[in-house]
Motif scaffolding. Structure first.
Motif, mmCIF file in Angstrom:
data_model
loop_
_atom_site.group_PDB
_atom_site.id
_atom_site.type_symbol
_atom_site.label_atom_id
_atom_site.label_comp_id
_atom_site.label_asym_id
_atom_site.label_seq_id
_atom_site.Cartn_x
_atom_site.Cartn_y
_atom_site.Cartn_z
ATOM 1 N N SER A 245 0.846 -1.199 0.000
ATOM 2 C CA SER A 245 0.000 0.000 0.000
ATOM 3 C C SER A 245 0.881 1.248 0.000
ATOM 4 N N PRO A 246 0.384 2.365 -0.520
ATOM 5 C CA PRO A 246 1.173 3.612 -0.502
ATOM 6 C C PRO A 246 1.482 4.047 0.932
ATOM 7 N N LYS A 247 2.580 4.765 1.082
ATOM 8 C CA LYS A 247 2.960 5.265 2.401
ATOM 9 C C LYS A 247 3.596 6.645 2.252
ATOM 10 N N TRP A 248 3.580 7.403 3.340
ATOM 11 C CA TRP A 248 4.209 8.720 3.359
ATOM 12 C C TRP A 248 5.620 8.580 3.917
ATOM 13 N N GLN A 249 6.564 9.213 3.234
ATOM 14 C CA GLN A 249 7.969 9.097 3.629
ATOM 15 C C GLN A 249 8.724 10.361 3.230
ATOM 16 N N GLN A 250 9.709 10.711 4.048
ATOM 17 C CA GLN A 250 10.555 11.860 3.728
ATOM 18 C C GLN A 250 11.565 11.451 2.662
ATOM 19 N N VAL A 251 11.450 12.033 1.472
ATOM 20 C CA VAL A 251 12.335 11.681 0.360
ATOM 21 C C VAL A 251 13.190 12.876 -0.041
#
Length: 468
Positions: A245-251
């Protein structure tokens, strides 16, 4: 004396008389001004009429689209919206949904005090054996703040907005799916993102699962609830063959996190990264923009070369080139360029981790090394034993172009790479024969005779082991 008075009067009248040219100009300017005012009033009136007509049409046929207007209207001027006109308790709302042969899911809080929540509505699919409840609507309820309801023991809520959910087109999930009567795949679950997310609002993921062969493809949509406008926005449809599933991450270097969609299959990383960007739309103030390597953000040749090899799948060599370029620059990279660099870094982290693992199979080890651009290390594995030669030749024969694209891209940037030339010749020899490999080598610019001789020895060894 009287005669002199008449002469003075005539002079005075003559001096104050308006010339014919001025007399004509004054009425024309007045007429022009009047015309301008008239046209302005006309267009303003026409605009207001169109606006009122549009609002009236929405009120009759799609009233949920203008529920946000109540925030700017005094209580006596509030616009009623069906059964949201009168507040209801949660149990009454659930009973009303059940009366329509539907079921309500768990409420999802939209604020810390739970004065605003999202209520999913499900409906059973016909002719279904398992997992039959599909999501058909999303409703947002807000606490009724009227004095008559605040004094009651139970909380009362008004419907603020709702969104119909219809599922997702099967062709989006499986491009090879046959045409059927029902081409929509249902959503069966909804979750809010627990991690810290960008923008002042709440993010949701509605999801389903599509069975294909022995595996399953996860699919879904990303939704955003805008608390200022009290509306739900569908921002992105997604699918993933690995079930992630999609996830939020600092990129990137920004304070806000990015949405990561992992579509990786096997050792080839396939990551999609989306940034939250503002828009000028009133009801949809944000959007999800995908970070792309097309076009390169900077027109400098070294930067464009690095982006080119990254697009071929050589993430780590591309990142190393970009790091070198950043050290040479006096100024920091523009935001768009930095986003591309960070996007490449994310992929490089994946391919590095794969290449540094210990693989039981020589062919898997070589594949992981080649994907990460470790040409020399992969060549050592190839030369290690006759069994390795046989197994790796099978790998190269099944190669469908991704490794060759890496070879071609690396040589385009720097044609003097003996290890890369060797792998190019090996791929051609396995797939097209020794003659094609030799002809290709002879066309390569600045290749030394020693390199050609070494590669031809490996081709003979490959040919010998393949005949066994």
């Amino acid at each position: 004396m009287a005669h002199q008075s008449r002469r003075l009067s005539l002079k005075f009248l003559k001096r104050n008389q308006t010339s014919p040219e001025i007399a004509e100009k004054v009425p024309q300017e007045g007429s022009l001004l009047s015309s301008t005012v008239a046209v302005t009033v006309l267009f303003s009136s026409a605009g207001l009429i169109l606006i009122f007509a549009w609002i009236s049409w929405l009120f009759i046929f799609n009233p949920d689209k203008i529920v946000w207007m109540n925030k700017f209207l005094p209580e006596w001027a509030q616009i009623p919206f069906g059964y949201s006109e009168h507040p209801h308790t949660l149990s009454e709302i659930q009973a009303s949904i059940q009366a329509q042969k539907q079921t309500s899911g768990e409420t999802l809080a939209l604020d810390k005090n739970n004065n605003e929540f999202l209520l999913p509505v499900f409906q059973q699919r016909p002719n279904c054996q398992s997992d039959c409840d599909e999501l058909v609507a999303l409703r947002v309820y807000q606490l009724a703040t009227d004095s008559e309801f605040q004094s009651k023991s139970e909380k009362y809520y008004r419907l603020a907005t709702q969104l119909s959910v219809t599922g997702i087109d099967k062709s989006f999930v499986d491009s090879k799916a046959e045409n059927e009567d029902n081409n929509l795949l249902p959503f069966t679950t909804i979750k809010s993102f627990d991690d810290e997310t960008p923008a002042a609002g709440v993010w949701f993921n509605v999801q389903g699962e599509y069975q294909k062969g022995s595996g399953a493809i996860a699919y879904g949509q990303i939704l955003y609830y805008n608390p200022v406008r009290s509306n739900l926005i569908q921002l992105l449809s997604w699918k993933s063959s690995n079930g992630q599933s999609p996830k939020w991450q600092q990129v990137t270097g920004n304070d806000d996190k990015e949405l990561i969609l992992d579509q990786t299959a096997g050792l080839e990383p396939q990551l999609r990264v989306y940034q939250v960007k503002p828009t000028k739309l009133y009801l949809n103030p944000i959007q999800l923009d995908k970070i792309s390597l097309k076009p390169p953000a900077i027109k400098e040749t070294p930067y464009q070369n690095a982006i080119s090899i990254a697009r071929s799948g050589l993430w780590t060599p591309a990142l190393e080139s970009l790091k070198s370029l950043q050290k040479q620059r006096r100024n920091a990279l523009p935001a768009t360029a930095q986003a591309q660099v960070d996007f490449i870094r994310l992929h490089s982290e994946f391919t590095k981790a794969q290449a540094e693992k210990t693989w039981a199979s020589p062919s898997e080890q070589v594949l992981a090394d080649l994907i990460d651009g470790r040409w020399d290390k992969a060549l050592k594995v190839f030369k290690a034993s006759p069994q390795n030669v046989q197994e790796i030749s099978i790998l190269l024969k099944a190669e469908k172009g991704k490794l060759w694209n890496r070879v071609a891209s690396a040589l385009e940037v720097n044609p003097q790479q003996p290890d890369v030339l060797t792998w190019g010749a090996l791929i051609l020899a396995v797939q097209q024969g020794d003659a094609s490999a030799t002809a290709w080598l002879e066309k390569q610019p600045k290749i030394s005779k020693d390199t050609i001789a070494e590669i031809q020895d490996l081709l003979k060894r490959l040919h010998h082991e393949s005949e066994k």
